[in-house]
Scaffold this motif. Structure first.
Motif, PDB file in Angstrom:
ATOM      1  N   ARG A 165       0.730  -1.126  -0.132  1.00  0.00           N
ATOM      2  CA  ARG A 165      -0.051  -0.202  -0.126  1.00  0.00           C
ATOM      3  C   ARG A 165       0.545   1.572   0.339  1.00  0.00           C
ATOM      4  N   ALA A 166       1.960   0.987   1.234  1.00  0.00           N
ATOM      5  CA  ALA A 166       2.440   2.362   0.855  1.00  0.00           C
ATOM      6  C   ALA A 166       3.705   2.653  -0.733  1.00  0.00           C
ATOM      7  N   ALA A 167       3.855   1.236  -1.255  1.00  0.00           N
ATOM      8  CA  ALA A 167       4.487   1.988  -2.244  1.00  0.00           C
ATOM      9  C   ALA A 167       3.319   1.870  -3.805  1.00  0.00           C
ATOM     10  N   LEU A 168       2.259   1.698  -3.020  1.00  0.00           N
ATOM     11  CA  LEU A 168       0.979   2.420  -4.038  1.00  0.00           C
ATOM     12  C   LEU A 168       0.486   3.616  -4.589  1.00  0.00           C
ATOM     13  N   ASP A 169       0.953   4.132  -2.749  1.00  0.00           N
ATOM     14  CA  ASP A 169       1.088   5.508  -2.264  1.00  0.00           C
ATOM     15  C   ASP A 169       1.855   6.711  -3.057  1.00  0.00           C
ATOM     16  N   ARG A 170       2.561   6.241  -3.436  1.00  0.00           N
ATOM     17  CA  ARG A 170       3.524   7.202  -3.902  1.00  0.00           C
ATOM     18  C   ARG A 170       3.491   6.931  -5.354  1.00  0.00           C
ATOM     19  N   GLY A 171       2.887   5.845  -5.981  1.00  0.00           N
ATOM     20  CA  GLY A 171       1.722   6.012  -7.525  1.00  0.00           C
ATOM     21  C   GLY A 171       3.469   4.571  -8.022  1.00  0.00           C
ATOM     22  N   ASP A 172       4.078   3.976  -7.141  1.00  0.00           N
ATOM     23  CA  ASP A 172       4.441   3.220  -8.195  1.00  0.00           C
ATOM     24  C   ASP A 172       3.142   1.601  -8.042  1.00  0.00           C
ATOM     25  N   ALA A 173       4.114   0.455  -8.989  1.00  0.00           N
ATOM     26  CA  ALA A 173       3.519  -0.271  -9.230  1.00  0.00           C
ATOM     27  C   ALA A 173       3.887  -1.742  -8.285  1.00  0.00           C
ATOM     28  N   VAL A 174       2.952  -2.383  -8.025  1.00  0.00           N
ATOM     29  CA  VAL A 174       3.184  -3.686  -7.301  1.00  0.00           C
ATOM     30  C   VAL A 174       3.458  -4.522  -7.881  1.00  0.00           C
ATOM     31  N   VAL A 175       3.999  -6.084  -7.640  1.00  0.00           N
ATOM     32  CA  VAL A 175       3.328  -7.259  -7.644  1.00  0.00           C
ATOM     33  C   VAL A 175       3.050  -7.709  -6.360  1.00  0.00           C
ATOM     34  N   VAL A 176       1.119  -7.964  -6.216  1.00  0.00           N
ATOM     35  CA  VAL A 176       1.832  -8.378  -5.099  1.00  0.00           C
ATOM     36  C   VAL A 176       1.258  -9.974  -5.008  1.00  0.00           C
ATOM     37  N   THR A 177       1.806 -10.460  -4.324  1.00  0.00           N
ATOM     38  CA  THR A 177       1.964 -11.745  -4.312  1.00  0.00           C
ATOM     39  C   THR A 177       1.770 -12.649  -2.666  1.00  0.00           C
ATOM     40  N   ALA A 178       0.793 -13.932  -2.833  1.00  0.00           N
ATOM     41  CA  ALA A 178       0.436 -14.529  -1.561  1.00  0.00           C
ATOM     42  C   ALA A 178       0.502 -16.015  -2.120  1.00  0.00           C
ATOM     43  N   ARG A 179       0.454 -17.754  -1.365  1.00  0.00           N
ATOM     44  CA  ARG A 179       0.348 -17.968  -1.828  1.00  0.00           C
ATOM     45  C   ARG A 179      -0.932 -18.774  -2.688  1.00  0.00           C
ATOM     46  N   ASP A 180      -2.219 -17.976  -2.138  1.00  0.00           N
ATOM     47  CA  ASP A 180      -3.936 -18.210  -2.685  1.00  0.00           C
ATOM     48  C   ASP A 180      -4.119 -16.123  -2.859  1.00  0.00           C
ATOM     49  N   THR A 181      -4.032 -16.097  -3.903  1.00  0.00           N
ATOM     50  CA  THR A 181      -4.669 -14.485  -4.522  1.00  0.00           C
ATOM     51  C   THR A 181      -5.610 -14.118  -3.597  1.00  0.00           C
ATOM     52  N   ASP A 182      -6.538 -15.574  -3.390  1.00  0.00           N
ATOM     53  CA  ASP A 182      -7.690 -14.899  -2.692  1.00  0.00           C
ATOM     54  C   ASP A 182      -7.785 -14.474  -1.859  1.00  0.00           C
ATOM     55  N   ALA A 183      -6.322 -14.694  -0.575  1.00  0.00           N
ATOM     56  CA  ALA A 183      -6.508 -13.902   0.559  1.00  0.00           C
ATOM     57  C   ALA A 183      -5.963 -13.197   0.279  1.00  0.00           C
ATOM     58  N   LEU A 184      -5.279 -11.966  -0.518  1.00  0.00           N
ATOM     59  CA  LEU A 184      -5.253 -10.649  -0.848  1.00  0.00           C
ATOM     60  C   LEU A 184      -5.980  -9.803  -0.463  1.00  0.00           C
TER      61      LEU A 184
END
Length: 278
Positions: free
Chosen positions: A19-38
């Motif tokens: 979230r902090a990276a997104l607030d800077r205007g950056d792009a983020v690859v967010v990962t988790a074992r199950d993307t439904d848990a994001l």
């Protein structure tokens, strides 16, 4: 715009760093074992790409990095955040329990870093952020194997900082204290299968009993901690190791003072163990 790749982003510090990276205007690859848990806000954000990833699976790592490179052209900041805790006296922890912990906390971090570095070297830039712990500079009772995994993270991170400097790549280990996240929940924290009664009433089991009292009452704010981590990672000169939180700073100062006090009476004899010079 920079591209971040955050492992273990389903909750806690990983989600807040994203979230902090997104607030800077950056792009983020967010990962988790199950993307439904994001979290829903991360899944739906126009500058995120959710990717299923188990960092103990080499093929899954390669696939996730490939997606990030195809989507954004590269990875500017890798945040090695995926990990879990393990409590218990060292004697109580089995080899299988210890290896399982190291597979995630240490070998997963190594594999993830290896997969990203060729892209960063070709680009001539990049930043590695390894999420360690205050347990990475102080061995604490009841947390011995977890401490060992975070000591390993600290050593790897420091070595990478020197190895990668010629390529324009920075490496930083962040070492948070106790944060008010779900880390002390049983979903993130393991206990050994056996409990040795002889340790009841001793420091190792006092730590085990402390967990239920401390859970969700911890002093550290994960939002502020994430903002500091992102600020440090994007600064001109990130520190090689950065304690996060008042408890982390206090324990580091206590540890350094203890090490100095213990060295002093042995300093001369230690220095005297070298071969005599003519």
């Amino acid at each position: 715009m920079s591209t971040w790749f955050v492992t273990g982003a389903s909750r806690g510090l990983g989600a807040e760093i994203a979230r902090a990276a997104l607030d800077r205007g950056d792009a983020v690859v967010v990962t988790a074992r199950d993307t439904d848990a994001l979290p829903a806000d991360l899944r739906a954000h126009p500058r995120t790409v959710p990717v299923a990833l188990d960092v103990t699976d080499g093929a899954a790592i390669a696939h996730a990095v490939e997606i990030a490179v195809e989507e954004f052209g590269g990875i500017d900041v890798l945040v090695n955040n995926a990990g879990r805790g393990l409590l218990g006296a060292v004697e109580e922890v089995t080899d299988a329990e210890a290896r399982s912990l190291f597979d995630l906390n240490v070998f997963g971090l190594i594999a993830m870093t290896r997969a990203v570095l060729p892209h960063m070297r070709r680009a001539g830039r990049g930043t590695l952020v390894h999420v360690g712990s205050r347990s990475g500079y102080e061995g604490e009772p009841g947390v011995g194997l977890y401490c060992a995994s975070k000591f390993a993270v600290a050593g790897i991170g420091e070595a990478l900082a020197s190895e990668l400097e010629p390529f324009g790549i920075r490496s930083m280990v962040v070492e948070p204290g106790v944060l008010r996240t779900d880390f002390l929940d049983r979903s993130s924290l393991s206990l050994p299968a056996r409990r040795i009664a002889d340790y009841d009433g001793t420091p190792a089991h006092v730590t085990l009993d402390w967990v239920d009292e401390a859970n969700h009452t911890q002093l550290g704010d994960p939002v502020r901690s994430a903002e500091l981590i992102v600020a440090a990672a994007t600064s001109e000169a990130p520190p090689r190791r950065l304690p996060i939180g008042p408890d982390a700073v206090e324990r580091l100062e206590v540890t350094l003072a203890r090490m100095g006090a213990e060295l002093e009476p042995w300093r001369a004899r230690s220095q005297g163990t070298a071969f005599e010079t003519v």
